[in-house]
Design an enzyme around this catalytic site. Structure first.
Site, PDB file in Angstrom:
ATOM      1  N   ASN A  40     -18.647   4.020  -4.871  1.00  0.00           N
ATOM      2  CA  ASN A  40     -18.124   3.204  -5.973  1.00  0.00           C
ATOM      3  C   ASN A  40     -19.091   2.102  -6.383  1.00  0.00           C
ATOM      4  OD1 ASN A  40     -15.480   3.641  -3.908  1.00  0.00           O
ATOM      5  ND2 ASN A  40     -15.230   4.326  -6.017  1.00  0.00           N
ATOM      6  N   HIS A  68     -16.007  10.382  -5.562  1.00  0.00           N
ATOM      7  CA  HIS A  68     -16.549   9.815  -6.805  1.00  0.00           C
ATOM      8  C   HIS A  68     -18.021  10.187  -7.026  1.00  0.00           C
ATOM      9  CE1 HIS A  68     -13.185   7.501  -8.333  1.00  0.00           C
ATOM     10  NE2 HIS A  68     -12.896   7.138  -7.089  1.00  0.00           N
ATOM     11  N   HIS A 167     -14.517  11.041   4.625  1.00  0.00           N
ATOM     12  CA  HIS A 167     -13.970  10.475   3.394  1.00  0.00           C
ATOM     13  C   HIS A 167     -12.672  11.213   3.064  1.00  0.00           C
ATOM     14  CE1 HIS A 167     -14.703   7.917  -0.070  1.00  0.00           C
ATOM     15  NE2 HIS A 167     -14.174   8.862  -0.806  1.00  0.00           N
ATOM     16  N   HIS A 192     -12.473   5.919   1.850  1.00  0.00           N
ATOM     17  CA  HIS A 192     -11.759   6.420   0.667  1.00  0.00           C
ATOM     18  C   HIS A 192     -10.505   5.619   0.321  1.00  0.00           C
ATOM     19  CE1 HIS A 192     -10.217   8.971  -2.521  1.00  0.00           C
ATOM     20  NE2 HIS A 192      -9.097   9.120  -1.853  1.00  0.00           N
TER      21      HIS A 192
HETATM   22 FE   LIG Z   1     -13.150   8.145  -2.538  1.00  0.00          FE
HETATM   23 FE   LIG Z   2     -14.032   4.695  -2.684  1.00  0.00          FE
END
Ligand SMILES: [Fe+2]
Ligand SMILES: [Fe+2]
Length: 276
Positions: A40, A68, A167, A192
């Site tokens: 992120n 992501h 994750h 996550h």
């Molecule tokens: Fe994630």
């Molecule tokens: Fe994340």
């Protein structure tokens, strides 16, 4: 050896936190290796070569990722060219990039405890880092249990020091996964959910475990994003722009001590560092 794992870095506040706090943490904890989840780091969604460079320059040795991964198209450059950037290994075999790596590092000679007191010079060691993604309430990937078992077997021929960033969303999947690998890897830390859990422990086989490391970024937020648009989305169902929030920035993660020879963890400690 001693490593720090840093939970999902969210946006510029997260990157700034790493820059400000990591040099101090490296000294304070006498860290030998630093791993951070960067999924992120670019505007809250995905990662680019530029944000990865910032994170590496701040003192992170290896960046892991998660669902992501594909949010920024420039990620393909990282996947193609950056060996210190990992994506979940359980993507299909043709996916670019790598899901694990073995990295050389030096154990700091300045750290002296009873066992390492004889060390006059830094010792060269290797650590394997493995990134996998869960499948419960997540996009369908290959079975992480089967992929991990095979990969860990391969990695253990190169080093017994193995760190896994799992994750995943579901706590049951995360605990079961780590129990499955107990004794085979040094540590399994989850990412996550962006919420740090309080269940750090060392399993009987010697694997350190924490269900979720939390996230590094603005905590006056909903998981790093501005609060109001998220509430509005839940109230109305209408998609909103989720900007990265700004305030109460924390660095979240865990420090793990690992026996150089056996690869077993000897200590795990959660980190939640408020920015000065
Ligand atoms: Fe994630
Ligand atoms: Fe994340």
């Amino acid at each position: 050896m001693k490593l720090l794992f840093i939970g999902d870095i969210v946006g510029r506040p997260g990157r700034d936190a790493i820059k400000q706090v990591l040099p101090g943490l490296r000294e304070q904890h006498q860290l030998d290796f630093v791993i951070a989840n960067g999924e992120n780091s670019a505007g809250g969604s995905g990662i680019t070569p530029a944000t990865a460079k910032e994170i590496f320059s701040a003192g992170v040795d290896v960046i892991t990722s998660g669902d992501h991964l594909w949010d920024q198209k420039e990620v393909v450059d990282l996947l193609a060219n950056e060996e210190h950037f990992l994506r979940p290994l359980n993507y299909p075999p043709e996916t670019p990039g790598r899901g694990s790596g073995v990295f050389a590092f030096k154990v700091r000679s300045s750290r002296r405890d009873d066992r390492t007191a004889q060390r006059a010079v830094p010792t060269n060691l290797s650590i394997a880092v493995l990134n996998l993604q869960g499948r419960t309430f997540m996009p369908a990937l290959e079975n992480p249990f089967l992929i991990a078992a095979e990969e860990v077997k391969r990695l253990r021929e190169q080093t017994k020091i193995i760190f896994v960033d799992f994750h995943a969303e579901a706590t049951s999947e995360k605990i079961a996964f780590a129990r499955f690998l107990d004794g085979q890897v040094s540590a399994v830390v989850g990412t996550h959910t962006h919420v740090q859990t309080a269940d750090e422990q060392i399993f009987p086989g010697g694997t350190a475990y924490l269900t979720d490391a939390g996230f590094t970024g603005p905590h006056e937020s909903v998981l790093g994003r501005e609060i109001e648009p998220v509430i509005k989305r839940f109230l109305t169902g209408i998609p909103q722009r989720f900007e990265v929030a700004k305030n109460r920035v924390l660095l979240h993660g865990a420090v793990i001590e690992i026996d150089d020879v056996s690869g077993n963890a000897t200590k795990i400690q959660r980190v939640s560092e408020t920015l000065p």
